[in-house]
Design a protein around this motif. Structure first.
Motif, mmCIF file in Angstrom:
data_model
loop_
_atom_site.group_PDB
_atom_site.id
_atom_site.type_symbol
_atom_site.label_atom_id
_atom_site.label_comp_id
_atom_site.label_asym_id
_atom_site.label_seq_id
_atom_site.Cartn_x
_atom_site.Cartn_y
_atom_site.Cartn_z
ATOM 1 N N PRO A 163 0.816 -1.215 0.000
ATOM 2 C CA PRO A 163 0.000 0.000 0.000
ATOM 3 C C PRO A 163 0.848 1.262 0.000
ATOM 4 O O PRO A 163 2.052 1.222 0.277
ATOM 5 C CB PRO A 163 -0.782 -0.121 1.317
ATOM 6 N N ALA A 164 0.218 2.374 -0.344
ATOM 7 C CA ALA A 164 0.898 3.666 -0.328
ATOM 8 C C ALA A 164 1.410 3.954 1.083
ATOM 9 O O ALA A 164 0.709 3.745 2.070
ATOM 10 C CB ALA A 164 -0.062 4.762 -0.780
ATOM 11 N N GLY A 165 2.604 4.449 1.189
ATOM 12 C CA GLY A 165 3.193 4.763 2.484
ATOM 13 C C GLY A 165 4.059 3.654 3.037
ATOM 14 O O GLY A 165 4.935 3.900 3.868
ATOM 15 N N ALA A 166 3.835 2.423 2.580
ATOM 16 C CA ALA A 166 4.609 1.297 3.101
ATOM 17 C C ALA A 166 6.024 1.282 2.556
ATOM 18 O O ALA A 166 6.889 0.608 3.107
ATOM 19 C CB ALA A 166 3.915 -0.014 2.792
ATOM 20 N N CYS A 167 6.283 2.006 1.475
ATOM 21 C CA CYS A 167 7.628 2.049 0.908
ATOM 22 C C CYS A 167 8.622 2.617 1.915
ATOM 23 O O CYS A 167 9.783 2.224 1.930
ATOM 24 C CB CYS A 167 7.648 2.891 -0.358
ATOM 25 N N ILE A 168 8.163 3.528 2.764
ATOM 26 C CA ILE A 168 9.043 4.136 3.760
ATOM 27 C C ILE A 168 8.960 3.405 5.086
ATOM 28 O O ILE A 168 9.972 3.007 5.660
ATOM 29 C CB ILE A 168 8.692 5.629 3.947
ATOM 30 N N SER A 169 7.755 3.178 5.583
ATOM 31 C CA SER A 169 7.583 2.543 6.889
ATOM 32 C C SER A 169 7.807 1.039 6.836
ATOM 33 O O SER A 169 8.136 0.420 7.839
ATOM 34 C CB SER A 169 6.182 2.813 7.429
ATOM 35 N N MET A 170 7.601 0.452 5.643
ATOM 36 C CA MET A 170 7.692 -0.993 5.446
ATOM 37 C C MET A 170 6.717 -1.757 6.331
ATOM 38 O O MET A 170 6.951 -2.894 6.724
ATOM 39 C CB MET A 170 9.125 -1.487 5.661
ATOM 40 N N THR A 171 5.585 -1.104 6.628
ATOM 41 C CA THR A 171 4.549 -1.710 7.448
ATOM 42 C C THR A 171 3.348 -2.051 6.581
ATOM 43 O O THR A 171 2.751 -1.155 5.990
ATOM 44 C CB THR A 171 4.102 -0.753 8.571
#
Length: 210
Positions: free
Chosen positions: A26-34
């Motif tokens: 999902p969007a945003g997971a690229c940084i948080s990896m969550t």
């Protein structure tokens, strides 16, 4: 006829969902990896490493990287169903860009272009993965590998880190030690005996003359 058409369409949709398309990031997971519960059906929060340490390790096969040479990276631990791994700057914590490129393995891994990451193809059990990472074409300072490993939909650990790798401009090669064979010349016993005999006769002849 209409009923048969509806059944056919439903089967096609189900089949397409079953095909390996890689992790749904999902969007945003690229940084948080969550993983997002809504987007990826993970109905839990990441494991708290201070309470439940991650059983997974992320390691490289050396302490250095250089441009134009692959780095081998290992994810080891008990069987897991999914993962996502990136290379990031270790010298600049504010830089969350994923670095370099990954080699894919047919049937096991696939690239996620949006996150510049390597992810799993499907949720079949896997462990002890061996991956290949190509550094960027220019020096990026110290780097680290960061992975999220999903044991099952409710159990996963984010940001499992490797040790830092430092840049070197020295091409790394494998040194092979070659065995040295020493050739020993043959000794001809017969010839040596004749030489000794002739020498003895010469000495005897000289004694006779004097």
């Amino acid at each position: 006829m209409e009923y048969a058409l509806v059944v056919l369409v439903a089967c096609m949709v189900a089949t397409s969902r079953a095909l390996p398309q890689g992790a749904n990031i999902p969007a945003g997971a690229c940084i948080s990896m969550t993983p997002s519960p809504a987007a990826s059906n993970h109905g839990a929060v990441p494991q708290d490493k201070s309470v439940t340490p991650s059983p997974y390790s992320v390691k490289a096969d050396g302490m250095y990287y250089t441009t134009g040479q692959y780095v081998t990276v290992y994810i080891t631990g008990p069987a897991f169903k999914g993962f996502m791994i990136q290379a990031r700057s270790a010298s600049n914590a504010s830089n969350t860009d994923a670095l370099g490129t990954w080699m894919t393995t047919n049937g096991i891994t696939i690239k996620n272009s949006a996150c510049n990451a390597l992810v799993h193809v499907d949720s079949s059990a896997k462990n002890n993965l061996t991956l290949k990472w190509m550094p960027p074409a220019m020096e990026m300072g110290a780097i680290k590998f960061m992975a999220t490993v999903v044991q099952d939909r409710a159990t996963f650990w984010i940001q499992n880190l490797s040790d830092q790798l430092m840049y070197t401009n020295v091409t790394m090669t494998t040194t092979t030690t070659m065995a040295t064979t020493t050739l020993v010349p043959e000794t001809t016993t017969g010839a040596a005996s004749i030489s000794v005999s002739l020498l003895a006769l010469s000495v005897a002849a000289l004694k006779h003359l004097f």
